[in-house]
Structure formats: C-alpha cells, structure tokens
Design an enzyme around this catalytic site. Sequence first.
Site, PDB file in Angstrom:
ATOM      1  N   ASP A  16       0.992  -1.295   0.582  1.00 48.42           N
ATOM      2  CA  ASP A  16       0.038  -0.139  -0.007  1.00 48.42           C
ATOM      3  C   ASP A  16       1.174   1.504  -0.053  1.00 48.42           C
ATOM      4  OD1 ASP A  16       0.685   0.013   2.201  1.00 48.42           O
ATOM      5  OD2 ASP A  16      -0.766  -0.327   3.638  1.00 48.42           O
ATOM      6  N   ASP A  62      -7.009  -8.237   1.161  1.00 46.11           N
ATOM      7  CA  ASP A  62      -6.871  -7.777   2.536  1.00 46.11           C
ATOM      8  C   ASP A  62      -7.426  -7.810   3.622  1.00 46.11           C
ATOM      9  OD1 ASP A  62      -5.458  -5.535   3.745  1.00 46.11           O
ATOM     10  OD2 ASP A  62      -6.020  -5.051   1.791  1.00 46.11           O
TER      11      ASP A  62
END
EC number: 2.4.2.29
Length: 377
Positions: free
Chosen positions: A89, A265
């Site tokens: 990320d 996730d």
Amino acid sequence: MKFEKLGQSGRARRGRLTLEHGVVETPVFMPVGTYGTVKGMLPRDIEDIQAQIILGNTFHLYLRPGLEVIKQHGGLHDFIKWNKPILTDSGGFQVFSLGAMRKIKEEGVTFRSPIDGSKVFLSPEISMEIQHVLNSDIVMIFDECTPYPATHEEAQKSLQLSLRWAKRCKTHHHDELKNKNALFGIIQGGMYEDLRDESLNGLLEIGFDGYAIGGLSVGEPKEEMIKVLDYLPNKMPHDKPRYLMGVGKPEDIVEAVRRGVDMFDCVMPTRNARNGHYFVTDGLVRIRNSKYRHDQGPLDPHCDCYTCKNFTRAYLFHLEKCGEMLASMLGTIHNLRYYQRLTEGMRDALDNGTFDEFVQDFYARRGLEVPPCPVDE
C-alpha cells in the site's frame, strides 16, 4: 501484469493474475505483513498456509528500517525471504490515520513520525520511489482516504485531491522510474454514489493496471458498505482486477465476491488470533471460554492447518490462559489458513459451477439466511 477472467457466476468472478514473482489465482486473500513480517508467522508458515501473495506497508517500512537497508538487499522480497508476489500500500491510509499529527497540502503530506517525532514529508512521487525500491509486484497510488463520516463537499474535495495525486503517481511510476510492475488506482468518494462515479471515471481517464475500492471499513455501518458494493464493482473495468482494501470479515468477503470483487486484505485474522478469536467453518470460536477447558476436539475438524491437525481446543485454551506466545502463533496459522480455505472454496465452486451452493452452505453452517445480492444486468 496480466489478468485473465477464467469464469463467472452472476457477478462473482474467477480470475488469474500473472505478476513478476508468480501467478495469483482469484478470488484471493492477502495476509498483511506490515513491517515485513506477518505477525507470529515464519516465512515457511506463510508458505504452508498456501498464501499466494502478501501485503507490505510502505509507510512503516519507509520509517523503519528505511530504504537504504532494503535497497542493500535488492528489494523487499530478499529482505524478508519471500519469493512470491507482494502488494504494497502507498502509506496514504496510515498517514491520514495520524489526525492532528499531519498537514495536507497539494504537494503532499507533512507529519510527525510516530517512532521518534521527527518531521517527515510524503508525496505521490516519494511513495512511488519507495515502492520502486521495495520492488512490489503491485504498487498502490498515494491517495487521501476519505474519513467517515464526511459531507458531500468534504468527500468531493478529498477525491479530487486524490485524482490529482493519482496522475502524479502514474507519471512518476511509468515515465520517470520506468517501473514495469503493476500500478493500481484507488476509488474514493465516501458513501456517495455520484462521487464514487466521479472518482472511478477520473481514474479510468488516467488508466491503471487494476482498481481498488478504498474508504470502506473505516467505521461506517455494514449497510453502507454493502450499498457501495451493490453498485460500484459492476461499474469497474471487467478486464482488470478489483481489490477491496481492508475489508476482512468472512461474511463481507463472501458478499464482496458475490458482487464481483477479486482481491482482499485485512489484519482481522491475525489480530483476532492474538485475542483468542478463531474463525472456523461454522462461525467463530472464542477459545478463552471455559467450556473449552476439557474439549478434546480440534479447533475446526474441517481444517487442514498445522494447528488443527495436531492440537486440541483444550490445549489452545490452556495456552491462552497461561499467556503463552504459542497461542497467538498457532491461532494465526489457523486463522490465515481459514481465510485461504475460504477463497480456495470460492475458486473451486466458481470452477465447478457450484458457487450458489457454496454461498448457501456458508450461511447455513452459521444458521443464517443468504442475504440478497444484485443480479447481473
């Protein structure tokens, strides 16, 4: 990156992602390895639970150990000894979680390091450079995560900043760094359908390898989340992977797959394991409950993980009561394997044309009715 759609049932999709470090079958759940490790797991444990791809955190790895150390190892894969795909990320969510500790400008975000209080600056370009050094298979754009609740005006202002940053990310990733790894855009817009459309259309104009749904699981009621999932995934490109960020209850994953999402996730399986909450085929086991003190059965008789094949609920109860580190380790192995089995089961059902039956069985085991889901137009 290559994405193939192998099958479909209603809006649910069966796909395959080919990345620099391997192939990922979808729907897929990605264990979260914030600091370059999935908490409580050895790299071989992650292999044993049959994880295909893991998630790393740009923000935390940038602050500690820093890019120089990771660069000396040739990237994150060699540093953590994981030879399969990694998604990182951008650091946006963590930065915007700092609240008063950060200051947002057009150029980027200035914030105080939560480690030592030093001033740190993060921008779309810097985020792309960090992820380039990490050599992530999938790079996420740097964006502002729209808080909940937010007014229409606040959400629109936020998404428009994110779109300007998205363009800078794409330019730096492709043109400046010549990074051939995948770059995903992130759709924002809060709970407003018109703003989600504006965000998606802006990202489509820029063009990305995949598209993520951001700004969910940030405190909104489940009904609000489902409302977004009812309309948004089906508007996203059908030939690109779709990623729902940070949403992780098993029921939410099943509902998102039913609506056309491919990738997930969440820290929930690892965090819950550290609190003695274990996901099983029939629901949830809270192992600290005294009824498990003499329970000779496995945690989940349907599970093939190391924990379930070797230990009883009574032993896990004992470890929890003693505060032993092994309780968290065994619980994490089980919970993450449960999530892999959940997505494996959905992939198999999509392959075999039995996805509706899978969903019915999933809810029946929990004593629940199957929730309504939009039908394909």
